[in-house]
Design an enzyme around this catalytic site. Sequence first.
Site, PDB file in Angstrom:
ATOM      1  N   LYS A  93      -3.656 -24.085  24.346  1.00 17.25           N
ATOM      2  CA  LYS A  93      -4.536 -24.823  25.218  1.00 17.25           C
ATOM      3  C   LYS A  93      -5.992 -24.415  25.000  1.00 17.25           C
ATOM      4  O   LYS A  93      -6.913 -25.082  25.444  1.00 17.25           O
ATOM      5  CB  LYS A  93      -4.209 -24.515  26.695  1.00 17.25           C
ATOM      6  CG  LYS A  93      -2.804 -24.801  27.109  1.00 17.25           C
ATOM      7  CD  LYS A  93      -2.621 -24.302  28.577  1.00 17.25           C
ATOM      8  CE  LYS A  93      -1.155 -24.322  28.943  1.00 17.25           C
ATOM      9  NZ  LYS A  93      -0.904 -23.622  30.201  1.00 17.25           N
ATOM     10  N   GLU A 141      -9.659 -24.393  16.509  1.00 17.96           N
ATOM     11  CA  GLU A 141      -9.097 -23.277  17.281  1.00 17.96           C
ATOM     12  C   GLU A 141     -10.154 -22.653  18.185  1.00 17.96           C
ATOM     13  O   GLU A 141     -11.355 -22.788  17.933  1.00 17.96           O
ATOM     14  CB  GLU A 141      -8.589 -22.195  16.306  1.00 17.96           C
ATOM     15  CG  GLU A 141      -7.091 -22.015  16.291  1.00 17.96           C
ATOM     16  CD  GLU A 141      -6.465 -21.472  17.575  1.00 17.96           C
ATOM     17  OE1 GLU A 141      -6.966 -21.728  18.697  1.00 17.96           O
ATOM     18  OE2 GLU A 141      -5.446 -20.790  17.454  1.00 17.96           O
ATOM     19  N   ASP A 142      -9.697 -21.952  19.209  1.00 18.92           N
ATOM     20  CA  ASP A 142     -10.638 -21.238  20.075  1.00 18.92           C
ATOM     21  C   ASP A 142     -11.109 -19.940  19.439  1.00 18.92           C
ATOM     22  O   ASP A 142     -12.283 -19.626  19.422  1.00 18.92           O
ATOM     23  CB  ASP A 142     -10.036 -20.982  21.469  1.00 18.92           C
ATOM     24  CG  ASP A 142      -8.687 -20.251  21.442  1.00 18.92           C
ATOM     25  OD1 ASP A 142      -8.122 -20.028  20.344  1.00 18.92           O
ATOM     26  OD2 ASP A 142      -8.186 -19.908  22.531  1.00 18.92           O
ATOM     27  N   ASP A 167      -8.064 -14.235  15.655  1.00 16.80           N
ATOM     28  CA  ASP A 167      -7.947 -12.821  15.989  1.00 16.80           C
ATOM     29  C   ASP A 167      -7.219 -12.137  14.821  1.00 16.80           C
ATOM     30  O   ASP A 167      -7.841 -11.817  13.817  1.00 16.80           O
ATOM     31  CB  ASP A 167      -7.196 -12.740  17.328  1.00 16.80           C
ATOM     32  CG  ASP A 167      -7.116 -11.344  17.892  1.00 16.80           C
ATOM     33  OD1 ASP A 167      -8.069 -10.580  17.707  1.00 16.80           O
ATOM     34  OD2 ASP A 167      -6.100 -11.010  18.533  1.00 16.80           O
ATOM     35  N   LYS A 225     -12.842 -12.719  15.395  1.00 21.07           N
ATOM     36  CA  LYS A 225     -12.945 -11.256  15.516  1.00 21.07           C
ATOM     37  C   LYS A 225     -12.495 -10.674  14.178  1.00 21.07           C
ATOM     38  O   LYS A 225     -11.319 -10.350  14.005  1.00 21.07           O
ATOM     39  CB  LYS A 225     -11.975 -10.750  16.582  1.00 21.07           C
ATOM     40  CG  LYS A 225     -12.378 -10.948  18.013  1.00 21.07           C
ATOM     41  CD  LYS A 225     -11.366 -10.214  18.896  1.00 21.07           C
ATOM     42  CE  LYS A 225     -11.181 -10.896  20.210  1.00 21.07           C
ATOM     43  NZ  LYS A 225     -10.077 -10.327  20.985  1.00 21.07           N
ATOM     44  N   PHE A 247     -11.794  -8.213  24.332  1.00 23.97           N
ATOM     45  CA  PHE A 247     -11.050  -9.362  24.850  1.00 23.97           C
ATOM     46  C   PHE A 247     -11.987 -10.247  25.662  1.00 23.97           C
ATOM     47  O   PHE A 247     -12.613  -9.804  26.616  1.00 23.97           O
ATOM     48  CB  PHE A 247      -9.855  -8.912  25.697  1.00 23.97           C
ATOM     49  CG  PHE A 247      -8.851 -10.014  25.844  1.00 23.97           C
ATOM     50  CD1 PHE A 247      -7.870 -10.215  24.877  1.00 23.97           C
ATOM     51  CD2 PHE A 247      -8.912 -10.901  26.919  1.00 23.97           C
ATOM     52  CE1 PHE A 247      -6.966 -11.270  24.984  1.00 23.97           C
ATOM     53  CE2 PHE A 247      -8.015 -11.955  27.034  1.00 23.97           C
ATOM     54  CZ  PHE A 247      -7.037 -12.128  26.066  1.00 23.97           C
ATOM     55  N   ARG A 294     -10.157 -20.041  32.034  1.00 26.62           N
ATOM     56  CA  ARG A 294     -10.447 -21.064  31.011  1.00 26.62           C
ATOM     57  C   ARG A 294     -11.627 -21.940  31.421  1.00 26.62           C
ATOM     58  O   ARG A 294     -12.334 -22.491  30.583  1.00 26.62           O
ATOM     59  CB  ARG A 294      -9.228 -21.979  30.811  1.00 26.62           C
ATOM     60  CG  ARG A 294      -8.047 -21.324  30.135  1.00 26.62           C
ATOM     61  CD  ARG A 294      -7.059 -22.407  29.691  1.00 26.62           C
ATOM     62  NE  ARG A 294      -5.720 -21.900  29.460  1.00 26.62           N
ATOM     63  CZ  ARG A 294      -5.323 -21.344  28.317  1.00 26.62           C
ATOM     64  NH1 ARG A 294      -6.167 -21.199  27.327  1.00 26.62           N
ATOM     65  NH2 ARG A 294      -4.085 -20.929  28.175  1.00 26.62           N
TER      66      ARG A 294
END
Length: 185
Positions: free
Chosen positions: A49, A105-106, A109, A137, A158, A171
Amino acid sequence: MGVEAADWRTDLQSVLLTEDSIKARVEELGRQLASDYSGQHPLVVGVLKGSVIFLSDLIRAMGIPLEIDLVCVTSYGQCATSSGKITLLKDLSADVKGRHVLLVEDIIDSGVTVARLADLLRKREPASLRVCSLLSKPARRAVACEPDYLGFEIPDEFVVGYGLDYAERYRWLPYVAVLKPEAYI
Ligand code: IMP
Ligand code: MG
């Protein structure tokens, strides 16, 4: 109102990316993508999401004819091995064969989610496949996976907001903030 809703601010350490800086960068990315995909009617695929806020701002910043689709995956990549696997909870609706596909993508990682998703989509023979991620990251990378388009490189902390969550919370924040380690450890 529950305690969680009233106290959400205390879990945030600092604002890493302001609303204005995100907006400016998304507009730059949009201009670049509009030029690169001009006349190609790309299929822009958001990963649920986390990417939905970025996706919706990005496609409007692009301002060219395109199609959107969505996939939903779960990743077992957190323990970061190159054999990390993903499970597709929701597949694309569109046929990607012969299409110019842009995966949105957000955050990248470990890289497992995007690397596996890209492998999967490549097997379906798109005309081209590129990745656009809001955040990356690099310090956390476990598999080779670099986005073709990137909003911001961030340190190994994070973060939440602008689509990114911790346990489905935050969000909705219009900015990206660092979550206090004690909020999730
Ligand atoms: P990867 O497979 O390890 O690259 O991780 C991808 C997914 O992990 C992202 O799509 C996010 O859902 C989640 N994730 C990784 N880092 C963060 C973070 O700092 N905040 C929120 N979600 C994160
Ligand atoms: Mg998430």
